[in-house]
Design a protein around this motif. Sequence first.
Motif, mmCIF file in Angstrom:
data_model
loop_
_atom_site.group_PDB
_atom_site.id
_atom_site.type_symbol
_atom_site.label_atom_id
_atom_site.label_comp_id
_atom_site.label_asym_id
_atom_site.label_seq_id
_atom_site.Cartn_x
_atom_site.Cartn_y
_atom_site.Cartn_z
ATOM 1 N N ASN A 290 -5.815 7.177 119.246
ATOM 2 C CA ASN A 290 -4.399 7.236 118.892
ATOM 3 C C ASN A 290 -4.181 8.230 117.761
ATOM 4 O OD1 ASN A 290 -4.885 5.801 116.342
ATOM 5 N ND2 ASN A 290 -5.157 3.982 117.641
ATOM 6 N N SER A 291 -2.937 8.396 117.389
ATOM 7 C CA SER A 291 -2.563 9.410 116.397
ATOM 8 C C SER A 291 -2.230 8.800 115.043
ATOM 9 C CB SER A 291 -1.372 10.228 116.909
ATOM 10 O OG SER A 291 -1.681 10.909 118.096
ATOM 11 N N ASN A 292 -2.948 7.756 114.659
ATOM 12 C CA ASN A 292 -2.702 7.120 113.369
ATOM 13 C C ASN A 292 -3.511 7.791 112.272
ATOM 14 O OD1 ASN A 292 -1.265 5.258 114.885
ATOM 15 N ND2 ASN A 292 -2.926 3.766 114.929
ATOM 16 N N VAL A 293 -2.939 7.867 111.073
ATOM 17 C CA VAL A 293 -3.686 8.208 109.860
ATOM 18 C C VAL A 293 -3.457 7.065 108.882
ATOM 19 C CG1 VAL A 293 -1.771 9.561 108.896
ATOM 20 C CG2 VAL A 293 -4.094 9.908 108.039
ATOM 21 N N THR A 294 -4.515 6.651 108.201
ATOM 22 C CA THR A 294 -4.434 5.544 107.251
ATOM 23 C C THR A 294 -4.756 6.051 105.862
ATOM 24 O OG1 THR A 294 -5.087 3.953 108.950
ATOM 25 C CG2 THR A 294 -5.304 3.251 106.656
ATOM 26 N N GLN B 189 7.202 -0.398 120.032
ATOM 27 C CA GLN B 189 8.516 -1.037 120.077
ATOM 28 C C GLN B 189 9.052 -1.335 118.676
ATOM 29 O OE1 GLN B 189 9.988 -1.308 123.077
ATOM 30 N NE2 GLN B 189 8.116 -0.328 123.844
ATOM 31 N N ARG B 190 8.302 -0.941 117.664
ATOM 32 C CA ARG B 190 8.697 -1.150 116.268
ATOM 33 C C ARG B 190 8.529 0.166 115.503
ATOM 34 N NH1 ARG B 190 8.827 -6.538 114.392
ATOM 35 N NH2 ARG B 190 8.143 -8.111 115.910
ATOM 36 N N PRO B 191 9.074 0.265 114.285
ATOM 37 C CA PRO B 191 8.793 1.448 113.463
ATOM 38 C C PRO B 191 7.286 1.662 113.316
ATOM 39 C CG PRO B 191 10.601 0.214 112.514
ATOM 40 C CD PRO B 191 10.078 -0.614 113.660
ATOM 41 N N LEU B 192 6.872 2.936 113.340
ATOM 42 C CA LEU B 192 5.460 3.283 113.504
ATOM 43 C C LEU B 192 4.723 3.357 112.164
ATOM 44 C CD1 LEU B 192 5.762 5.907 116.375
ATOM 45 C CD2 LEU B 192 5.310 3.454 116.512
ATOM 46 N N TRP B 193 4.665 2.225 111.465
ATOM 47 C CA TRP B 193 3.882 2.150 110.241
ATOM 48 C C TRP B 193 3.575 0.695 109.913
ATOM 49 C CZ3 TRP B 193 5.664 -0.186 105.606
ATOM 50 C CH2 TRP B 193 6.988 -0.614 105.641
ATOM 51 N N GLU B 194 2.484 0.506 109.176
ATOM 52 C CA GLU B 194 2.092 -0.799 108.650
ATOM 53 C C GLU B 194 1.465 -0.594 107.282
ATOM 54 O OE1 GLU B 194 0.894 -2.784 113.008
ATOM 55 O OE2 GLU B 194 -0.627 -2.406 111.463
ATOM 56 N N MET B 195 1.661 -1.559 106.408
ATOM 57 C CA MET B 195 1.071 -1.495 105.069
ATOM 58 C C MET B 195 0.337 -2.812 104.796
ATOM 59 S SD MET B 195 2.949 -0.904 101.376
ATOM 60 C CE MET B 195 3.537 0.720 101.862
ATOM 61 N N TYR B 196 -0.880 -2.708 104.281
ATOM 62 C CA TYR B 196 -1.689 -3.876 103.974
ATOM 63 C C TYR B 196 -2.042 -3.874 102.490
ATOM 64 C CZ TYR B 196 -2.349 -4.326 109.024
ATOM 65 O OH TYR B 196 -2.138 -4.467 110.373
ATOM 66 N N VAL B 197 -1.692 -4.947 101.797
ATOM 67 C CA VAL B 197 -2.132 -5.161 100.426
ATOM 68 C C VAL B 197 -3.375 -6.044 100.507
ATOM 69 C CG1 VAL B 197 -1.526 -6.082 98.162
ATOM 70 C CG2 VAL B 197 0.229 -4.978 99.566
ATOM 71 N N LEU C 251 -3.316 -0.141 101.950
ATOM 72 C CA LEU C 251 -3.561 0.724 103.102
ATOM 73 C C LEU C 251 -2.232 0.973 103.792
ATOM 74 C CD1 LEU C 251 -6.456 -0.376 102.555
ATOM 75 C CD2 LEU C 251 -6.828 -0.318 105.019
ATOM 76 N N LEU C 252 -1.887 2.234 103.943
ATOM 77 C CA LEU C 252 -0.652 2.625 104.638
ATOM 78 C C LEU C 252 -1.038 3.341 105.913
ATOM 79 C CD1 LEU C 252 2.402 2.962 104.851
ATOM 80 C CD2 LEU C 252 2.202 5.026 103.441
ATOM 81 N N LYS C 253 -0.818 2.684 107.042
ATOM 82 C CA LYS C 253 -1.115 3.269 108.356
ATOM 83 C C LYS C 253 0.183 3.779 108.963
ATOM 84 C CE LYS C 253 -2.208 0.610 111.929
ATOM 85 N NZ LYS C 253 -3.002 -0.197 112.893
ATOM 86 N N ILE C 254 0.187 5.022 109.374
ATOM 87 C CA ILE C 254 1.412 5.644 109.884
ATOM 88 C C ILE C 254 1.060 6.548 111.054
ATOM 89 C CG2 ILE C 254 1.234 7.492 108.156
ATOM 90 C CD1 ILE C 254 4.308 7.597 108.135
ATOM 91 N N HIS C 255 1.936 6.572 112.042
ATOM 92 C CA HIS C 255 1.736 7.430 113.214
ATOM 93 C C HIS C 255 2.134 8.854 112.866
ATOM 94 C CE1 HIS C 255 2.045 8.858 117.386
ATOM 95 N NE2 HIS C 255 1.383 7.778 117.735
#
Length: 506
Positions: free
Chosen positions: A20-24, A115-123, A141-145
Motif C-alpha cells: 500500500n501507499s502508507n507512510v508512518t 471509506q474513512r479519512p486516510l490517516w491514523e494516529m497512535y499514542v 505514530l502518524l500513518k497517512i496515505h
Amino acid sequence: MRQLSEHDAAYIYSDSAHANSNVTLLHIYDQSTAPGGMVRFKQILAHVESRLGQLPVFREKILRVPLDLDYPYWIEDENFDIEYHVRHIALPKPGDWRQFCIQASRIHARPLDLQRPLWEMYVIEGLDSFLDLPVGSFAVLLKIHHAAIDVAHHNQITALLHDLSPDSSPPAPPVPWFPESAPGNLGLLLRAGFNVATFPLRMAQPLRRNWSTLQSAAKTFVGEFLGRAEEFPLTRFNSEVSPHRVFDTRRFALKDFKAIRGLVPGATVNDAVLAVCAGGLRRYLDLQGELPDDSLVAAAPIAVRSADEPGGEASFSWVRVALGTDLGDPVERLAAIQATTSSSAVMAQAVSARELTRLAQHAPSAAIAATSKLLRSASALLGDWTPLANCAIANVPGPQAPLYLQGARLSYLSAIMPVADGMGLVFSVTSYGDMIVVSFTACYEQLPDPEVLAQCLRESFREYLARVRPAARRRPRPAASKALRRVAVAPAPTPGRKAPARRVVA
C-alpha cells in the motif's frame, strides 16, 4: 468536493493486498519538559482536534466514480470521529525497542480504510526499557496515505502536532464544522463525461511543456518491453513483496559523520551516509552468501530547484547512485560514491543540505513525507516493470531547534516507508539536533532478521570511524601488574530497580 490529481489517483489505484501507499511518521517525546512532567492522552486528543481546520483532508474521504470512469474525489466525511483516528495503546512488558519496532511495523502494514479519512494516529506508552531515551517517554505514530499528502502545503503535517516552545497555550475549542453532502452517482457520471470531452484541450499545454519527459518515458517503455538487460544486479530485495513489514533503526552522532566525510576530499555528509548504508548492505548480503560481483544501485531522492525558477520552492527529484558494494575498502567506496554524486547532472541543481535544513526547519515530517511520496510514485506509475533500483535511501535533514507537543520535547524522529514489488528495502535517514537516525523498512519475507542488518549498519559505521580515529592515536590502556591480574574480581552488585516510568494517563 475536489478531484484527485492523476498522480494522487495513481496511489489509490496501485494499492494492493500486499503493498500500500502508507507512510508512518514516528515521533518520540520526553514528557519531563511538559508542565507537571506529564502529558495526558486527552490533552493530545484535544490538541489534534483543535488544529484539524488546518488540514481539511484529515476530515475528507475518497469517493470513487462508478466504474472508475474518472479520477476519485475528496468529499467531507459526514460520520467523522476523531476518536477513531487518534488511538491510545501501550507496549507489553518489558517495553523494549524490539517490541516497539514490531508493533510499529504491524500498524504500518495494515491498510487504511478507504471509506474513512486516510490517516491514523497512535499514542504509545509503556516505553519502559528504551536505551538512550528519557524515562517516561511516549511515542506518536502518524500513518497517512500518500494520496492525502499535499507537498505544496509543506508545514501543515508538522503544525498539526508541534509548537516551537514548550509553553504552548491550551488547545482552543474546535471550530464548528458542518460537512457537505456527497453527490449522487448521476452527478459523478455527468462530471466524468465533461472531463472526458475536455481532456484533449486540458492536455495540450502540459504535453508541450513536458515533451522531453514524455520522450524519456517512451524510451523507458520501449526499453522495458524489448527486454533490455538490467543496469544493476538483482538481489532478494528486488522481487515481489509480502503484506508484512519489518523496521529497525540506529542512531549516530552528526559530528561523527562530519568526520567520516573528511576521509575523501569533497565528500559530503550525504555521501558518508550513503557509504555507511552501502557498507551495511554489503555486509548483510555477504553473510547470506548473496553479494553480487557488481555494485548495487540506490535511488536517492534529492531536493532540486527548477532552472527556470531559481527563487522558487524546492521540489524533489531522484538520482541513481552506485553504492560501491563491489569495493571491499570503505574509503574507496566513499570515494566512488562521492565521484558519482558530484558528477550527476541532477545534483548540479540540488539544494544544499544547509538550505534544505532551513526548508525543513519547521516541517521535518513533511520533508520526509515528500521524499516518501516521490519514491512510491515511481512504483505506482511503473507497476510491475523493471525495479527502479536495488533499494532507496532518502536523506532528509531535519531542524536544529527543538519541537514540542503540549510541552513534551521531541527527542526522536524517523519514518516507516512504503515498499513495493521490485523494491523491498527503503532506508530513511533523518537528522534532528546533533543526531542522525538511519532507519530501514523492508518486506518481512525478504528480511526475516532485521536486527542483523541493523548490526551490519553499526559495524559499517564503526569501520569508517576506525579510519577516522586510527589505533595509533588512541590512548594506550595502562598495563596491569601481575599482582593485580592475580586478584579475583568480586562480582558487581545487582543494580537497583529503575524508577517507575511516567506514563501517558488517559
